[in-house]
Design a protein around this motif. Structure first.
Motif, short mmCIF file in Angstrom:
data_model
loop_
_atom_site.label_atom_id
_atom_site.label_comp_id
_atom_site.label_asym_id
_atom_site.label_seq_id
_atom_site.Cartn_x
_atom_site.Cartn_y
_atom_site.Cartn_z
N GLY A 92 0.66 -1.21 -0.17
CA GLY A 92 -0.03 0.17 -0.53
C GLY A 92 0.94 1.28 -0.03
O GLY A 92 0.14 2.51 0.13
N ASN A 101 1.00 6.48 0.73
CA ASN A 101 0.22 5.55 1.80
C ASN A 101 -1.27 5.28 0.78
O ASN A 101 -1.73 6.19 0.80
CB ASN A 101 -0.07 5.52 2.58
CG ASN A 101 1.94 5.24 3.96
OD1 ASN A 101 2.75 4.02 3.41
ND2 ASN A 101 1.47 5.79 5.07
N GLU A 151 -3.85 3.16 0.78
CA GLU A 151 -4.84 1.71 1.53
C GLU A 151 -5.15 0.76 0.56
O GLU A 151 -5.29 -0.57 1.01
CB GLU A 151 -5.00 1.80 3.13
CG GLU A 151 -4.18 2.33 4.11
CD GLU A 151 -5.27 2.68 5.25
OE1 GLU A 151 -6.62 2.45 5.70
OE2 GLU A 151 -4.03 3.07 6.56
#
Length: 511
Positions: free
Chosen positions: A256, A277, A279
């Protein structure tokens, strides 16, 4: 083996009205000289003339992944596909139910420099042309490939009026030979069902192609993976085998986390600014990755599935010395498809439709970034007539970057058994029910605009049987016959932890 199988099948076909079919198989060609031959890229032209072809024959692809070179003669739902080959006496018939795709050797390119808008439809299709008018009923779009099309307003998701003419640098892949990788690289990249496929189990497997990247470029591709993603996208590259010790850039996606890295000779790889990031990449096994690059400003913008994730600015000198793109897998089975490289006009396609009022109100995004919500009345004579809660406005078309229509009135076209998906040379696509297809024209029908005749040369490829559930499932999850890495045993946990692959076999885990 598959090529021999196709020849055997073709030889057994009887063509009604043409008697027995005889195929003369030419003697095998001599073995090619060592090395990799990378064909030159196809760039957009300035007139509606066929671009210099990389291929000299059309390619017919079947649902079982067999392929056959030759020339398309015609296609329609009743008679199927009629095909010819130099080594066949007479034409060959195939039923449409067994056909997956047709790729064309010669493709026409749109004229450069003229006004150009893109209409994005509610089913994911997109059409380019010049806006004649947008009324309460329809968008009238003047196109070079089908004359004037009247697209029903409820079928339109958004319109981008001022894109200009975009030159397509590369669209594919269509064959492994278009790409360069280390000679004799066992367990490397292969070509399967219109995609570049890398086996898992060994890291740093690179494949690339010199596409002559312009200074302002858009690079898009679909990436699918098994397990978790660990993948590099190289750009402005000059050396695909030793990319980490050459002058280029690499977008690295590891699970991620996404990094932009600067690769330099004798300096290795270093991060540009901060990583980001994402996710959602940990909860899926495929994504559409897009980069918008401005070499002069040294900016790189990343989009994932249409949403802007981050824009980096390299505060040192621009590193990329080459004009190629490449892909690298780091141990996981990976598939790359629908690669599209175009010149870029420098405008970022921000997610204007994310506004909370999107369902109830139309939205206009201006070129300076301002947004207006309200009710779109019409687009006539180069003026956008738009009513807000405080005023009725007339906005010159050249000031409008995007018009997003309210979703409460949206409709999607119904599916039909004869639907095919046609991919334009400018990167757009169209879903249409096939009436008849010839080397010159494609005739069909759509609930979006009714019956229409298209110049066949506007399309690079056509996909058939697009609603085949077995095919859709196979494209999403078909890792069972992914080539094994050289000399290795592969154990890879599934994307959601629900299974493992051991030596090519999928095994379900009981939690």
């Amino acid at each position: 083996m598959k090529q021999l199988f196709v020849v055997a099948v073709v030889a057994a076909v009887a063509v009604a009205g043409h008697g027995a079919l005889t195929i003369e198989v030419a003697p095998p060609a001599p073995s090619p000289a060592p090395g990799i031959v990378v064909p030159p890229p196809v760039r957009g032209g300035s007139t509606n003339e066929p671009a210099a072809p990389v291929k000299t024959e059309d390619v017919l692809k079947f649902k079982n992944a067999d392929t056959l070179h030759g020339k398309l003669l015609s296609a329609n739902p009743d008679d199927g596909v009629r095909w010819s080959r130099e080594d066949a006496k007479g034409m060959i018939n195939f039923t449409l139910a067994n056909v997956s795709e047709v790729q064309f050797a010669n493709v026409m390119t749109p004229r450069a420099g003229g006004p150009r808008a893109v209409a994005r439809l509610t089913n994911g299709d997109s059409l380019s042309g010049e806006i004649v008018a947008l009324t309460k009923d329809a968008l009238k779009l003047q196109t070079w490939y089908a004359g004037e099309l009247a697209v029903k307003r409820p079928m339109i998701a958004s319109v981008e009026p001022g894109l200009g003419s975009v030159s397509v640098v590369y669209a594919g892949p269509t064959a492994l030979a278009e790409w360069q990788q280390r000679a004799g690289n066992r367990g490397g990249w292969t070509f399967k069902k219109g995609a570049l496929v890398a086996a898992g189990g060994s890291g740093g497997i690179a494949i690339g192609r010199d596409v002559k990247l312009p200074d302002m470029a858009s690079i898009e591709c679909d990436v699918a993976w098994m397990g978790y993603i660990n993948f590099y996208m190289l750009f402005y590259a000059e050396n695909f085998e030793n990319y980490y010790n050459s002058d280029c850039y690499a977008l690295q996606i590891s699970s991620g986390t996404v990094y932009l890295q600067r690769c330099q000779r004798n300096s290795g790889m270093n991060n540009v600014d901060q990583h980001v990031n994402v996710e959602s990449l940990q909860r899926k096994n495929k994504a559409r990755i897009a980069l918008k690059i401005n070499k002069q400003k040294k900016t790189v913008a990343l989009f994932i599935d249409g949403a802007l994730i981050k824009q980096w600015t390299d505060r040192t000198d621009f590193t990329g010395r080459g004009t190629g793109i490449g892909f690298v897998t780091q141990g996981q089975p990976t598939r790359v498809s629908n690669v599209l490289v175009t010149e870029w006009d420098g405008k970022l396609d921000l997610d204007a439709g994310s506004d909370s009022k999107a369902a109830e109100e139309d939205l206009v995004r201006l070129v300076n970034g301002d947004k207006l919500s309200g009710q779109l009345d019409s687009v006539v004579g180069g003026q956008v007539r738009f009513a807000t809660s405080y005023a009725k406005l007339e906005i010159p078309m050249e000031r409008v970057a995007e018009i997003v229509l309210a979703t409460k009135n949206a409709e999607k076209p119904r599916r039909h058994a004869n639907d095919l998906r046609a991919f334009f040379s400018d990167g757009n696509r169209l879903t249409i029910a096939l009436d008849k297809l010839s080397p010159e024209t494609l005739n069909g029908n759509s609930e979006c605009f009714g019956k229409a005749t298209f110049q066949r040369g506007a399309f690079q490829r056509l996909q058939f049987n697009i609603y085949d559930e077995a095919k859709e499932s196979e494209e999403d999850d078909d890792w069972g016959d992914t080539p094994m890495p050289a000399g290795g045993r592969r154990i890879i946990r599934g994307a959601l932890g629900g299974g493992i692959m051991i030596d090519g076999a999928i095994n379900v885990l009981q939690e």
